[in-house]
Design an enzyme around this catalytic site. Sequence first.
Site, PDB file in Angstrom:
ATOM      1  NE  ARG A   1     -15.970 -16.574  13.121  1.00  0.00           N
ATOM      2  CZ  ARG A   1     -16.571 -15.256  13.091  1.00  0.00           C
ATOM      3  NH1 ARG A   1     -17.708 -15.666  12.532  1.00  0.00           N
ATOM      4  NH2 ARG A   1     -16.754 -14.173  13.539  1.00  0.00           N
TER       5      ARG A   1
ATOM      6  CG  ASN B   1     -17.997 -14.355   6.693  1.00  0.00           C
ATOM      7  OD1 ASN B   1     -19.078 -13.440   6.349  1.00  0.00           O
ATOM      8  ND2 ASN B   1     -17.454 -13.569   8.017  1.00  0.00           N
ATOM      9  CD  GLU B   2     -15.929  -9.762   9.617  1.00  0.00           C
ATOM     10  OE1 GLU B   2     -15.574 -10.818  10.576  1.00  0.00           O
ATOM     11  OE2 GLU B   2     -17.059  -8.918  10.196  1.00  0.00           O
TER      12      GLU B   2
ATOM     13  CD  GLU C   1     -21.105  -9.599   9.594  1.00  0.00           C
ATOM     14  OE1 GLU C   1     -20.688  -9.355  10.520  1.00  0.00           O
ATOM     15  OE2 GLU C   1     -20.766 -10.109   8.370  1.00  0.00           O
TER      16      GLU C   1
ATOM     17  CD1 TRP D   1     -18.093 -10.260  17.880  1.00  0.00           C
ATOM     18  CD2 TRP D   1     -16.338  -8.588  18.858  1.00  0.00           C
ATOM     19  NE1 TRP D   1     -18.234  -9.163  17.547  1.00  0.00           N
ATOM     20  CE2 TRP D   1     -17.455  -7.924  17.467  1.00  0.00           C
ATOM     21  CE3 TRP D   1     -15.583  -7.396  19.511  1.00  0.00           C
ATOM     22  CZ2 TRP D   1     -17.208  -7.228  17.255  1.00  0.00           C
ATOM     23  CZ3 TRP D   1     -15.708  -6.558  18.746  1.00  0.00           C
ATOM     24  CH2 TRP D   1     -16.309  -5.695  17.356  1.00  0.00           C
TER      25      TRP D   1
ATOM     26  CD  GLU E   1     -21.035 -15.124  16.200  1.00  0.00           C
ATOM     27  OE1 GLU E   1     -21.706 -16.008  15.044  1.00  0.00           O
ATOM     28  OE2 GLU E   1     -20.208 -14.192  15.435  1.00  0.00           O
ATOM     29  CE  LYS E   2     -24.851 -20.139  24.811  1.00  0.00           C
ATOM     30  NZ  LYS E   2     -23.600 -20.328  24.626  1.00  0.00           N
TER      31      LYS E   2
ATOM     32  CG  HIS F   1     -23.747 -10.995  17.884  1.00  0.00           C
ATOM     33  ND1 HIS F   1     -24.601 -10.212  17.003  1.00  0.00           N
ATOM     34  CD2 HIS F   1     -22.517 -10.340  17.447  1.00  0.00           C
ATOM     35  CE1 HIS F   1     -23.699  -9.167  16.540  1.00  0.00           C
ATOM     36  NE2 HIS F   1     -22.557  -9.645  16.692  1.00  0.00           N
TER      37      HIS F   1
HETATM   38  C1  GLA Z   1     -17.925 -10.484  12.308  1.00  0.00           C
HETATM   39  C2  GLA Z   1     -18.947 -11.524  11.573  1.00  0.00           C
HETATM   40  C3  GLA Z   1     -19.604 -12.675  11.691  1.00  0.00           C
HETATM   41  C4  GLA Z   1     -20.007 -12.322  13.139  1.00  0.00           C
HETATM   42  C5  GLA Z   1     -19.991 -10.582  13.362  1.00  0.00           C
HETATM   43  C6  GLA Z   1     -19.906 -11.346  15.388  1.00  0.00           C
HETATM   44  O1  GLA Z   1     -18.567  -9.594  11.721  1.00  0.00           O
HETATM   45  O2  GLA Z   1     -18.435 -12.113   9.586  1.00  0.00           O
HETATM   46  O3  GLA Z   1     -19.915 -13.591  11.233  1.00  0.00           O
HETATM   47  O4  GLA Z   1     -19.088 -13.282  13.950  1.00  0.00           O
HETATM   48  O5  GLA Z   1     -18.648 -10.914  14.038  1.00  0.00           O
HETATM   49  O6  GLA Z   1     -19.733  -9.890  15.723  1.00  0.00           O
END
Ligand code: GLA
Length: 686
Positions: A123, A161-162, A319, A327, A367-368, A370
């Site tokens: 991504r 996002n981030e 978040e 991760w 991320e399964k 997570h």
């Molecule tokens: C980041 C991303 C999310 C996800 C989380 C996992 O914060 O914004 O999409 O990937 O990490 O911890």
Amino acid sequence: MISTLLSQLRHGPDGDPTPRLAYGADYNPEQWPREVWEEDIRLMQEAGVNIVSVAIFSWARIQPTENEWDFGWLDEIMDLLHAGGIGVDLATATASPPPWLSTAQPEILPVTASGETLWPGARQHWRPTSPVFREHALRLVRKMAERYANHPALVAWHVSNELGCHNVYDYSDDAARAFRDWLRARYTTLDALNHAWGTAFWSQRYSDWEQILPPRLAASHPNPTQQLDFKRFSSDVLKDHLRAERDVLRELTPGVPVTTNFMVMGNTKGMNYADWAAEIDFVSNDHYVVPGPQDRDELSFSANLVSGIAGGRPWFLMEHSTSAVNWQPINVAKRPGDLARDSLVHVAHGADAVCFFQWRQSAAGAEKYHSAMVPHAGADSELFRAVAGLGQTLKTLAPVAGTEREPARVGIVFDWDSWWASEQDSHPTAQLSYRQEALDWYSALLALGIRADVVTTQTELDRYQVLITPVLHVMPAPLAKELTRYAENGGHLITTYFSGVVDENDHIWLGGYPGALRELLGIRIEEFGPLLDGETADVDLDGVDGAATGTLWTDRISVTDPAVEVLAHYRGGTYADRPAVTRRPTGQGSAAYVSTRLGTDGLTALLPKLLAPAGVHSELPDGARGSVELIVRRSADSRYLFLVNRTDETVPLAGVSGDLLVGRTDDDGTVVLAPRDVAVLRQPAL
Ligand code: GLA
Ligand code: GLA
């Protein structure tokens, strides 16, 4: 403006005027069949969820090919959420470009310092400076804003996002062009750039702007000012992307607040958030705990810094995790109590929202493993019950929504320029960790039960009786002047090794270290004495029991002003008997210097001496100091005391009074904190 928008957001889409804390998650319904959606809404209601972030990674679904748009599924989910009383923080969906785009226009892909392309398949594979990417992204933002401008579920916009999570440093030709433009704006003339970059060194003089490149993989140490400017530039171009998306949103939906999720956590250092905060209507942050001895101190430090960045105003925790992430090398589950405690520490530091990544744990994808609010095990699980319990607690804490952080008497200054510059290569030591040093001072204050605010150089510093500036390495002349004025006007400044050494161009302030602060501190250092790995320097704290141990760094200090008090000496080693910690009185104030890395324990021993002239003491009862963290939010008529148990033992809090909103008491009415528990008390305003 900001507070109006925030209160609008707090009240949710139904217009309910009662303030509330927001509770929710990233919600990715496109990963699930349609029949799961209704169950999702039902469980959200059960858990007390009132906001979700939708469409963050939905670009490929919304725009399956360049000229095809599929909003049907998103319309439906927006409607369902609205019908369920749940507001939507709607993403602009630009975070992850779809395969059709990266295939047709591979020039959007980022390039590393060594010239490798970062390919699609994960991504955020886009260059912040790509005009092609920008055009496609803004087209999507416009479509999203047009479509949902009047949707009743829409309560806020979530840009991308981030930003910069994976693509902050791009060394492509687009980046090179944009870097030159940025440098032209900063320096105007090539002569000024040549001077700032010190290009007389190693035959680096530029005779044409076109010769300038990002600091790509080079034969030896790249020019330090080029590196520092590239960091500033890289933060700026992402900020520019944020502004570009925001401007489209403001044009089409002027009444809807815009945010983007920052990453004030751990070693994420590419984005200068202190400089970004003014671009959005409210600050949001993502935070993940990295297990370790200071993990919860780090959580508190990060949340505290977010509040500093937000100017003490409420912010959004966009978040964090209900339990393990995916991760880290080893992804440990949270212990019972951690979920609520971690969340409430963010609230204590000003978060008006507690959100998670993510609502329902993915069955497929990277991320399964997570954690999420609804785990693989389903709603019949301890985790979901804890999630619903937290939803109840946040309802109880509704009156806290909209209140501000009550300033502490001690400020710790955190500065991106100094973070970036102090950790560059070809320095006295490669082991320096800027954030760790700041965190150690914070941990030491926690151990003493003393409240501190983590603030930025943009903050009005005079409100603090004590200002700690760990490794404030980059010292432009106006900042040195400001700190001098601060101390001369009665403030107590505490600074450390490697502070005040360079100006904004990373040029040394000559005449002896720490050049820009030499007079203020009344000391002069001719040579640094960094320590080898494993090497230590014993420090005699002169009058305090026990010795402290310095690591990483020492300085050969000469005292130049006879008024300077030496608060600690080196006991052995090369600098035996020389000063390790000094303080120069400045009228009512003082300026202290700590020349080695003392770590949390050493600083805990030293700090009472440093704080004494300011008369700063713990506000906690005797038995609770060290084991409890106190954080205060306040409104015009109330103070909200958050008391957090930092230990795995039960802690009684005799002598703490107020209405107990969250927590429990023993038979005598004493507030008791179970291991890792939080109590919240309301008191009348001071
Ligand atoms: C980041 C991303 C999310 C996800 C989380 C996992 O914060 O914004 O999409 O990937 O990490 O911890
Ligand atoms: C080599 C080089 C010098 C200098 C020194 C530094 O000897 O020839 O230019 O870089 O290293 O140690």
